[in-house]
Scaffold this motif. Structure first.
Motif, mmCIF file in Angstrom:
data_model
loop_
_atom_site.group_PDB
_atom_site.id
_atom_site.type_symbol
_atom_site.label_atom_id
_atom_site.label_comp_id
_atom_site.label_asym_id
_atom_site.label_seq_id
_atom_site.Cartn_x
_atom_site.Cartn_y
_atom_site.Cartn_z
ATOM 1 N N TYR A 56 9.511 0.534 -1.522
ATOM 2 C CA TYR A 56 10.639 1.446 -1.727
ATOM 3 C C TYR A 56 11.886 0.652 -2.133
ATOM 4 N N ALA A 57 12.121 -0.473 -1.449
ATOM 5 C CA ALA A 57 13.287 -1.302 -1.766
ATOM 6 C C ALA A 57 13.183 -1.890 -3.165
ATOM 7 N N ALA A 58 11.945 -2.095 -3.643
ATOM 8 C CA ALA A 58 11.754 -2.635 -4.986
ATOM 9 C C ALA A 58 11.984 -1.589 -6.070
ATOM 10 N N GLY A 59 12.070 -0.336 -5.691
ATOM 11 C CA GLY A 59 12.337 0.716 -6.669
ATOM 12 C C GLY A 59 11.288 1.798 -6.748
ATOM 13 N N ALA A 60 10.219 1.687 -5.970
ATOM 14 C CA ALA A 60 9.181 2.713 -5.999
ATOM 15 C C ALA A 60 9.699 3.993 -5.364
ATOM 16 N N ARG A 61 9.427 5.105 -6.045
ATOM 17 C CA ARG A 61 9.811 6.405 -5.489
ATOM 18 C C ARG A 61 8.599 7.322 -5.343
ATOM 19 N N LEU A 62 7.438 6.791 -5.561
ATOM 20 C CA LEU A 62 6.190 7.491 -5.262
ATOM 21 C C LEU A 62 5.337 6.511 -4.455
ATOM 22 N N LEU A 63 5.211 6.810 -3.166
ATOM 23 C CA LEU A 63 4.490 5.935 -2.246
ATOM 24 C C LEU A 63 3.139 6.557 -1.899
ATOM 25 N N GLU A 64 2.106 5.745 -1.919
ATOM 26 C CA GLU A 64 0.774 6.211 -1.545
ATOM 27 C C GLU A 64 0.480 5.835 -0.101
ATOM 28 N N THR A 65 -0.143 6.754 0.607
ATOM 29 C CA THR A 65 -0.533 6.462 1.990
ATOM 30 C C THR A 65 -1.567 5.346 2.033
#
Length: 616
Positions: A56-65
């Motif tokens: 998330y801190a790197a810029g991801a706004r779609l996280l997979e479980t």
């Protein structure tokens, strides 16, 4: 659920950065390879939350479980099949805890059969997909991502199973074995159309290939009108670097490819195996401030020119044709344990002169190292013109090696094979060697027949069909004979064309085999092996799996405690009597050469063929 607007609505005007690898990144952080990463949702939730936060801190706004492979089948390998719901539900909560209010959490699900030989989708797969999806949805995900499916058929099954469970978006992603094609032989264009028709909201590709090859696949594909695309490439192909396996694509290269994906209309861009938060940060920086580009499909490819058919000669007068018309003799003459083949070739020539129809060559029988039967079979065929029948054990080669071995046999014109399980390596002359056993003999028989249909083990279409005639083994010396016959029927259902039995030493067993196989379409070659001495008889009866001698045979050979001409003569007399008994029931004879005494099986071959011995 996210406070962000629905994903599909957001994607109309924006790009979305996906996260990167979970398992390979955890391994880099010190998690032991082979550990069940999904179980860490329960035992190390802090580690999983921290990993999500890194992305998330790197810029991801779609996280997979962290639920790739958290289905009942995969978890059962770690004894965790009773924790399917708990692991998936917990994983959804951990990803949600790590995500900001502007991020979406997608429940990750993958194929169940991708690690198996492609044969058929098991009946329970649908229920396993539903079970995992229900747990993820209960945990509060914003949608589901079905990823790393090698076969379109299984992805369609999963999609149709979970689509009725939710109106949330479902991303359907294939993993291609090669550019533009699934493992089960569908083009990506055709696959995308079928997935769209079956209810997928977003279509994509992930894993197996790096950015370059996935980009080529996307460039060539035709995408249904209005369909959103996603890509999660690996960080290139894995390779051995400085003594460890790793991935070569740098974050800078990954970012440059991300710009190319945007040009192709892709709107969700993340990473798979080998990618790290640094890769995702580079992608996010490269795409900052950029808007999505509408997809333009390529021009339809021109109709392929008809390919000139390659002439393939048919196999005539095979053992299957011969055994229908006349007594047919297969003689097993095992390759030497030495580098010298002179004596072997002399023996093979004598068997040919005696009238043997085929010489069979074991595949390191009893796990004893011998010369390659592929090489020796080719030499025998070339020098003597007699057909070899090579045994193929499941023990010594993985699936790559098995297909390569079969392709080599086919190229050499060796089409008659016997598929067997093989004795465990630990009982042979190299007890430290590994036993592979990637597949059972049933699976390997099916896969050889798959080659005959022009399809490789991985599902790729071949330019030429195989022409293999496949045999299987039958052991009548078991306690549960009904089970043995059932197993034999299953081998024939798998595709076995003929059956070779273990050595039989009495008329009653022959009659029992004949009666129990009368309804089967495959010819039976009854096994007969001459005994060479009393000691040999004791050894066969008491120490070799699958062989039982009668009391009469033991008594007759008991007169010859030492090996010698008289003992071998008695052994041949017993074998001739067995041939006489077998003639009533069988036209196929499988004669096994003991201790390289090829003169014994040559004499027995002449007896079967009613040929006179040569003048000396």
């Amino acid at each position: 659920m996210s406070d962000q607007q629905p994903l599909q609505e957001y994607l109309r005007e924006h790009l979305v950065i996906g996260d990167g690898a979970m398992a390979s990144w955890l391994f880099q952080k010190g998690v032991p390879i082979g550990l069940c990463c999904a179980e860490l949702n329960l035992s190390r939730p802090d580690l999983i939350v921290d990993t999500h936060r890194e992305y998330y801190a790197a810029g991801a706004r779609l996280l997979e479980t962290n639920t790739f492979g958290a289905n009942r089948d995969a978890l059962s390998r770690h004894g965790l099949e009773d924790r399917v719901y708990r692991i998936n539900w917990k994983a959804a909560g951990l990803a949600r805890d790590a995500a900001g209010r502007d991020a979406w959490v997608m429940g990750s699900m993958t194929a169940i059969s991708s690690g198996r030989v492609r044969h058929e989708i098991l009946p329970g797969h649908r229920e396993m997909f539903i079970e995992q999806a229900e747990a993820l949805l209960a945990g509060g995900v914003d949608g589901l991502i079905l990823e790393t499916f090698l076969d379109l058929a299984e992805l369609l099954l999963a999609l149709k199973a979970v689509r009725p469970l939710t109106t949330l978006p479902i991303i359907a992603q294939l993993a291609c074995m090669e550019v533009g094609k699934t493992r089960d032989g569908f083009s990506v264009s055709d696959s995308f159309r079928r997935l769209s028709d079956s209810g997928a909201d977003i279509l994509g590709l992930n894993c197996r290939l790096g950015p370059g090859e996935i980009l080529r696949t996307i460039e060539q594909a035709s995408v249904p009108e209005g369909m959103v695309l996603s890509v999660f490439p690996n960080a290139g192909r894995p390779g051995l670097m400085e003594g460890e396996f790793g991935y070569t694509s740098s974050p800078a290269y990954f970012a440059e490819r991300a710009l190319r994906f945007r040009e192709q209309g892709v709107r969700i861009i993340g990473g798979c195996c080998g990618t790290t938060p640094e890769h995702i940060r580079a992608v996010a920086d490269a795409l900052t401030g950029l808007l999505p580009i509408n997809r333009l499909n390529p021009e339809p490819p021109p109709e392929p020119m008809p390919r000139t058919a390659v002439f393939v000669s048919s196999i005539s007068d095979t053992l299957l044709e011969r055994v229908k018309q006349r007594p047919t003799v297969l003689v097993e003459f095992d390759p030497p344990k030495d580098l010298d083949i002179e004596q072997y070739m002399i023996g093979a020539a004598s068997l040919q002169d005696a009238g043997a129809d085929v010489i069979t060559m074991a595949d390191n029988s009893l796990a004893q190292t011998r010369m390659s039967n592929l090489a020796l079979g080719a030499i025998v065929k070339m020098r003597l013109g007699i057909d070899p029948l090579v045994h193929i054990a499941c023990r010594d080669r993985n699936l790559i090696g098995q297909q390569s071995h079969l392709m080599g046999l086919h190229a050499l014109g060796i089409h008659q094979i016997l598929v067997i399980t093989g004795d465990p390596a630990r009982f042979g002359d190299l007890p430290g060697a590994s036993s592979v056993f990637d597949v059972s003999s049933f699976d390997l028989i099916r896969m050889v027949k798959q080659l005959n249909n022009g399809i490789s083990f991985s599902g790729q279409t071949l330019r030429e069909r195989g022409r293999f005639i496949v045999g299987a083994a039958f052991n009548p010396h078991v306690t549960n004979l009904a089970s043995a016959f059932n197993r034999l029927e299953r081998k024939i259902e798998a595709g076995a064309d003929f059956i070779l039995t273990q050595p039989v030493y009495d008329r009653a067993t022959m009659e029992m085999i004949a009666e129990g196989t009368r309804h089967l379409p495959a010819p039976i070659f009854i096994g007969i092996m001459p005994i060479t001495s009393a000691r040999n008889a004791e050894f066969l009866n008491n120490e070799v799996p699958g062989i039982r001698l009668t009391k009469e045979a033991m008594m007759r050979m008991g007169k010859y405690p030492a090996a010698g001409p008289d003992a071998r003569k008695e052994g041949l007399d017993i074998a001739r009597e067995l041939v006489d008994a077998a003639r009533k029931y069988f036209q196929g004879f499988y004669l096994m050469t003991p201790f390289a005494y090829h003169d014994m099986t040559a004499e027995l071959t002449r007896y079967v063929k009613n040929k006179r011995p040569p003048l000396k």
